[in-house]
Design a protein around this motif. Structure first.
Motif, PDB file in Angstrom:
ATOM      1  N   GLN A 285       0.957  -1.277  -0.033  1.00 43.40           N
ATOM      2  CA  GLN A 285       0.153  -0.009  -0.054  1.00 43.40           C
ATOM      3  C   GLN A 285       0.810   1.126   0.053  1.00 43.40           C
ATOM      4  OE1 GLN A 285      -3.149   0.100  -0.451  1.00 43.40           O
ATOM      5  NE2 GLN A 285      -3.644  -1.825  -0.110  1.00 43.40           N
ATOM      6  N   PRO A 286       0.827   2.273  -1.032  1.00 43.03           N
ATOM      7  CA  PRO A 286       1.670   3.377  -0.992  1.00 43.03           C
ATOM      8  C   PRO A 286       1.235   4.326   0.338  1.00 43.03           C
ATOM      9  CG  PRO A 286      -0.122   3.332  -2.675  1.00 43.03           C
ATOM     10  CD  PRO A 286      -0.269   2.058  -2.228  1.00 43.03           C
ATOM     11  N   THR A 287       0.187   4.238   0.901  1.00 46.16           N
ATOM     12  CA  THR A 287      -0.199   4.939   2.091  1.00 46.16           C
ATOM     13  C   THR A 287       0.834   4.587   3.075  1.00 46.16           C
ATOM     14  OG1 THR A 287      -1.775   3.442   2.535  1.00 46.16           O
ATOM     15  CG2 THR A 287      -2.594   5.561   1.285  1.00 46.16           C
ATOM     16  N   ILE A 288       1.366   3.402   3.152  1.00 47.66           N
ATOM     17  CA  ILE A 288       2.040   2.832   4.152  1.00 47.66           C
ATOM     18  C   ILE A 288       3.732   2.957   3.945  1.00 47.66           C
ATOM     19  CG2 ILE A 288       2.651   1.003   5.834  1.00 47.66           C
ATOM     20  CD1 ILE A 288      -0.429  -0.039   5.196  1.00 47.66           C
ATOM     21  N   ARG A 289       3.928   2.828   2.527  1.00 47.63           N
ATOM     22  CA  ARG A 289       5.279   2.662   2.125  1.00 47.63           C
ATOM     23  C   ARG A 289       5.857   4.059   2.501  1.00 47.63           C
ATOM     24  NH1 ARG A 289       4.939   2.640  -3.730  1.00 47.63           N
ATOM     25  NH2 ARG A 289       3.492   0.687  -3.276  1.00 47.63           N
ATOM     26  N   ALA A 290       7.401   4.104   2.732  1.00 49.62           N
ATOM     27  CA  ALA A 290       8.046   5.069   3.466  1.00 49.62           C
ATOM     28  C   ALA A 290       8.465   6.056   2.352  1.00 49.62           C
ATOM     29  CB  ALA A 290       9.153   4.636   3.991  1.00 49.62           C
ATOM     30  N   ARG A 291       8.627   7.278   2.799  1.00 47.63           N
ATOM     31  CA  ARG A 291       8.868   8.365   1.813  1.00 47.63           C
ATOM     32  C   ARG A 291      10.396   8.317   1.648  1.00 47.63           C
ATOM     33  NH1 ARG A 291       4.924  10.253   5.224  1.00 47.63           N
ATOM     34  NH2 ARG A 291       3.256  11.252   4.370  1.00 47.63           N
ATOM     35  N   ALA A 292      11.006   9.301   0.819  1.00 50.88           N
ATOM     36  CA  ALA A 292      12.406   9.239   0.787  1.00 50.88           C
ATOM     37  C   ALA A 292      13.165   9.832   1.858  1.00 50.88           C
ATOM     38  CB  ALA A 292      12.723  10.048  -0.390  1.00 50.88           C
ATOM     39  N   LYS A 293      12.458  10.994   2.397  1.00 49.63           N
ATOM     40  CA  LYS A 293      12.995  11.790   3.583  1.00 49.63           C
ATOM     41  C   LYS A 293      12.960  10.655   4.842  1.00 49.63           C
ATOM     42  CE  LYS A 293       8.701  13.902   5.208  1.00 49.63           C
ATOM     43  NZ  LYS A 293       8.228  15.328   5.407  1.00 49.63           N
ATOM     44  N   THR A 294      12.157   9.812   5.021  1.00 48.82           N
ATOM     45  CA  THR A 294      12.143   8.557   6.014  1.00 48.82           C
ATOM     46  C   THR A 294      13.198   7.815   5.653  1.00 48.82           C
ATOM     47  OG1 THR A 294       9.838   9.199   6.159  1.00 48.82           O
ATOM     48  CG2 THR A 294      10.847   7.138   7.271  1.00 48.82           C
ATOM     49  N   LEU A 295      13.528   7.339   4.733  1.00 51.38           N
ATOM     50  CA  LEU A 295      14.217   6.285   4.460  1.00 51.38           C
ATOM     51  C   LEU A 295      15.801   6.860   4.747  1.00 51.38           C
ATOM     52  CD1 LEU A 295      12.845   4.672   1.048  1.00 51.38           C
ATOM     53  CD2 LEU A 295      12.951   3.726   3.282  1.00 51.38           C
ATOM     54  N   LEU A 296      16.047   8.269   4.394  1.00 53.83           N
ATOM     55  CA  LEU A 296      17.189   8.896   4.628  1.00 53.83           C
ATOM     56  C   LEU A 296      17.599   8.598   5.976  1.00 53.83           C
ATOM     57  CD1 LEU A 296      16.909  11.760   2.258  1.00 53.83           C
ATOM     58  CD2 LEU A 296      18.703  10.009   1.991  1.00 53.83           C
ATOM     59  N   ASN A 297      16.853   8.416   7.002  1.00 57.73           N
ATOM     60  CA  ASN A 297      17.382   8.210   8.398  1.00 57.73           C
ATOM     61  C   ASN A 297      17.158   6.778   8.885  1.00 57.73           C
ATOM     62  OD1 ASN A 297      17.712  10.830   9.042  1.00 57.73           O
ATOM     63  ND2 ASN A 297      15.407  11.360   8.798  1.00 57.73           N
ATOM     64  N   THR A 298      17.250   5.800   8.095  1.00 61.54           N
ATOM     65  CA  THR A 298      17.272   4.547   8.534  1.00 61.54           C
ATOM     66  C   THR A 298      18.666   3.914   8.576  1.00 61.54           C
ATOM     67  OG1 THR A 298      17.665   3.631   6.163  1.00 61.54           O
ATOM     68  CG2 THR A 298      15.137   3.845   6.952  1.00 61.54           C
ATOM     69  N   LYS A 299      18.675   2.909   9.520  1.00 60.59           N
ATOM     70  CA  LYS A 299      19.983   2.623   9.962  1.00 60.59           C
ATOM     71  C   LYS A 299      21.003   2.225   8.881  1.00 60.59           C
ATOM     72  CE  LYS A 299      18.493   0.631  14.493  1.00 60.59           C
ATOM     73  NZ  LYS A 299      18.379  -0.490  15.262  1.00 60.59           N
ATOM     74  N   TRP A 300      20.403   1.556   7.649  1.00 58.80           N
ATOM     75  CA  TRP A 300      21.003   1.127   6.751  1.00 58.80           C
ATOM     76  C   TRP A 300      21.746   2.175   5.876  1.00 58.80           C
ATOM     77  CZ3 TRP A 300      20.236  -0.056   1.091  1.00 58.80           C
ATOM     78  CH2 TRP A 300      21.015  -0.994   0.645  1.00 58.80           C
ATOM     79  N   ILE A 301      20.886   3.476   5.559  1.00 59.20           N
ATOM     80  CA  ILE A 301      21.568   4.314   4.938  1.00 59.20           C
ATOM     81  C   ILE A 301      22.406   5.160   5.718  1.00 59.20           C
ATOM     82  CG2 ILE A 301      20.917   6.502   3.899  1.00 59.20           C
ATOM     83  CD1 ILE A 301      20.122   4.281   2.338  1.00 59.20           C
ATOM     84  N   LEU A 302      22.191   5.307   7.012  1.00 61.40           N
ATOM     85  CA  LEU A 302      23.147   6.100   7.743  1.00 61.40           C
ATOM     86  C   LEU A 302      24.375   5.497   8.160  1.00 61.40           C
ATOM     87  CD1 LEU A 302      20.653   7.277  10.808  1.00 61.40           C
ATOM     88  CD2 LEU A 302      21.695   8.560   9.210  1.00 61.40           C
ATOM     89  N   SER A 303      24.418   4.118   7.866  1.00 62.30           N
ATOM     90  CA  SER A 303      25.721   3.393   7.794  1.00 62.30           C
ATOM     91  C   SER A 303      26.524   3.462   6.625  1.00 62.30           C
ATOM     92  CB  SER A 303      25.399   2.064   8.283  1.00 62.30           C
ATOM     93  OG  SER A 303      24.860   1.246   7.413  1.00 62.30           O
ATOM     94  N   GLY A 304      25.765   4.014   5.546  1.00 60.56           N
ATOM     95  CA  GLY A 304      26.619   3.857   4.107  1.00 60.56           C
ATOM     96  C   GLY A 304      27.545   4.774   3.980  1.00 60.56           C
TER      97      GLY A 304
END
Length: 481
Positions: A285-304
């Motif tokens: 459901q796109p209503t639940i899917r994360a936005r780009a700005k939310t994904l930027l603060n995930t552990k995986w991205i912060l460790s990249g």
């Protein structure tokens, strides 16, 4: 810039790609050249409405024209390190006597090629290592977040539309399917998709690349910046494994699996942080899917590490610090020898038939055992007795599927030609061969110009007339209409 001193490097969906020198410096630019009239005529010729001699609104030509320059108009708005920069664009008329026009879009040139090429260079590992994938994703996400903030949907995020530049900079390119999202709140768009007066609902056509499409686009609901997030997730799978989700299936089946919400398998050796990130991308459901700005603060991205490819020069054996293009001699030869093939169906079929007589009473029953030359001499099965011969023991469909699996395109062409009236009478059999990959096979052959337009028109007419809206969607998914 010297447009006369251009070097062909690739073919795109709508035109050719060249690299051209900048006379004022040692830099190169990429030039996308689109023959506007040819694209418009091709679209109108292949349109089912045009085939049936329906009245074509003259404004359609204007809409196609505007859709072609849309890529340049979108790129003109963009200024971000992870987005390919537009240098300029113009429309060139050949001469006064010739009314044809060419759209020329000049952009930054990548001497290191696409992310797809990098993935293929890791083929012995079946994909790029996770730490490199993560660093690349960090940059991609920066670019996608920028587009989202400007309410622009890219519409075709995948590895082949991502370029690698000096110092390992990743840039998103090919905005041919992009459009402005109709949302007034750039920072945090409203997820309420169900209001009747929601003016942000977009009219979606089945464009894009099947394996990377978000479910809401496949299901004809709507597109939003979150659709690009799904495509980002699919691109990550492509990096990690070498193929996108459901890439071992034909596009129709892949879209069906995404559309019904079938679970996407992840590589077994990736980290939990990567799995968590992918789960957020692949929310149905796109209503639940994360936005780009939310994904930027995930552990995986912060460790990249965004600089993971800063020594990209060492990956390729290029001269002059990577300014030479990556095309090897074999690819260059193929491009130089490419010639437009005659679209005449009669010329395409081999006229050197065998002299074998085809007078057997029930020849259509033995269609699986006769040669290609013998198939060419058969007429379309129209009589009830001939159609029933094809239907006997389901032999025709079984043999058709076997022919698809062996990718014998010429035999597929003859089988479809002979059995088209049978397939109209038995739509379930038509559905079966479509889902087994017939449409995908001829779509690939059509792009390679190994099947004529006249045959493609027959296929479109039979599929649309027999299967209706579903048939039209299937044709769109594989890129035939």
């Amino acid at each position: 810039m010297n447009y006369n001193d251009k070097q062909l490097i690739a073919y795109g969906g709508f035109g050719k790609i060249y690299k051209i020198p900048n006379n004022k410096s040692s830099k190169w630019y990429a030039l996308k050249e689109i023959d506007i009239n040819s694209v418009i005529e091709k679209y109108l010729k292949e349109s089912p409405h045009q085939q049936r001699k329906y009245t074509v609104d003259l404004s359609i030509r204007d809409k196609i024209y505007l859709s072609l320059i849309n890529e340049a108009l979108i790129m003109k708005q963009l200024n971000h390190i992870n987005i390919v920069k537009l240098i300029n664009y113009n429309i060139i008329k050949n001469n006064d006597k010739d009314s044809s026009e060419k759209l020329c879009i000049t952009m930054e040139y990548s001497s290191f090629g696409s992310l797809y090429q990098l993935i293929k260079s890791f083929k012995h590992q079946n994909g790029i290592p996770e730490f490199i994938t993560c660093g690349i994703t960090c940059q991609l996400l920066d670019g996608i977040n920028y587009l989202s903030n400007k309410s622009i949907i890219h519409g075709d995020i995948k590895a082949s539309n991502i370029l690698i530049f000096n110092n390992g900079i990743i840039k998103i390119c090919d905005f041919g399917l992009s459009f402005q999202w109709d949302d007034q709140n750039n920072d945090d768009y409203n997820d309420d998709h169900n209001r009747n007066n929601n003016k942000r609902l977009q009219k979606i056509v089945m464009n894009g690349s099947a394996y990377w499409l978000a479910p809401e686009i496949i299901l004809h609901k709507m597109a939003s910046p979150k659709s690009d997030i799904w495509s980002l997730g699919a691109t990550i799978i492509e990096m990690l494994t070498g193929i996108p989700p459901f890439g071992n299936f034909n596009p129709l089946i892949a879209c069906h699996k995404v559309g019904i919400g079938e679970k996407i398998n992840y590589p077994i050796n990736i980290s939990n942080n990567c799995k968590e990130f992918l789960n957020m991308c692949f929310e149905f459901q796109p209503t639940i899917r994360a936005r780009a700005k939310t994904l930027l603060n995930t552990k995986w991205i912060l460790s990249g590490n965004r600089k993971v490819l800063q020594y990209v020069d060492g990956l390729y054996d290029n001269e002059e610090e990577g300014e030479e293009d990556m095309m090897d001699n074999d690819k260059r030869t193929i491009l130089e020898e490419f010639k437009e093939k005659d679209d005449s169906f009669s010329d395409w079929i081999d006229d050197d038939f065998s002299s074998l007589s085809l007078t057997t009473k029930n020849i259509y029953e033995t269609i699986d055992s006769i040669t290609l030359d013998e198939l060419k001499k058969l007429t379309i099965a129209r009589k009830p007795v001939d159609i029933q011969s094809l239907h006997k023991d389901n032999k025709f469909t079984v043999h058709f599927i076997h022919t698809i699996e062996t990718q014998n395109i010429k035999r597929c062409v003859e089988l479809f030609r002979i059995g088209q009236e049978y397939l109209r009478k038995y739509p379930t059999e038509l559905e079966t061969i479509c889902l087994k990959g017939f449409l995908f096979l001829i779509s690939c052959s059509n792009r390679d110009k190994t099947v004529p337009y006249t045959f493609m028109e027959e296929v479109i007419a039979v599929v649309v007339d027999t299967l209706g809206t579903k048939g039209s969607e299937w044709l769109s998914i594989v890129g035939i209409t």
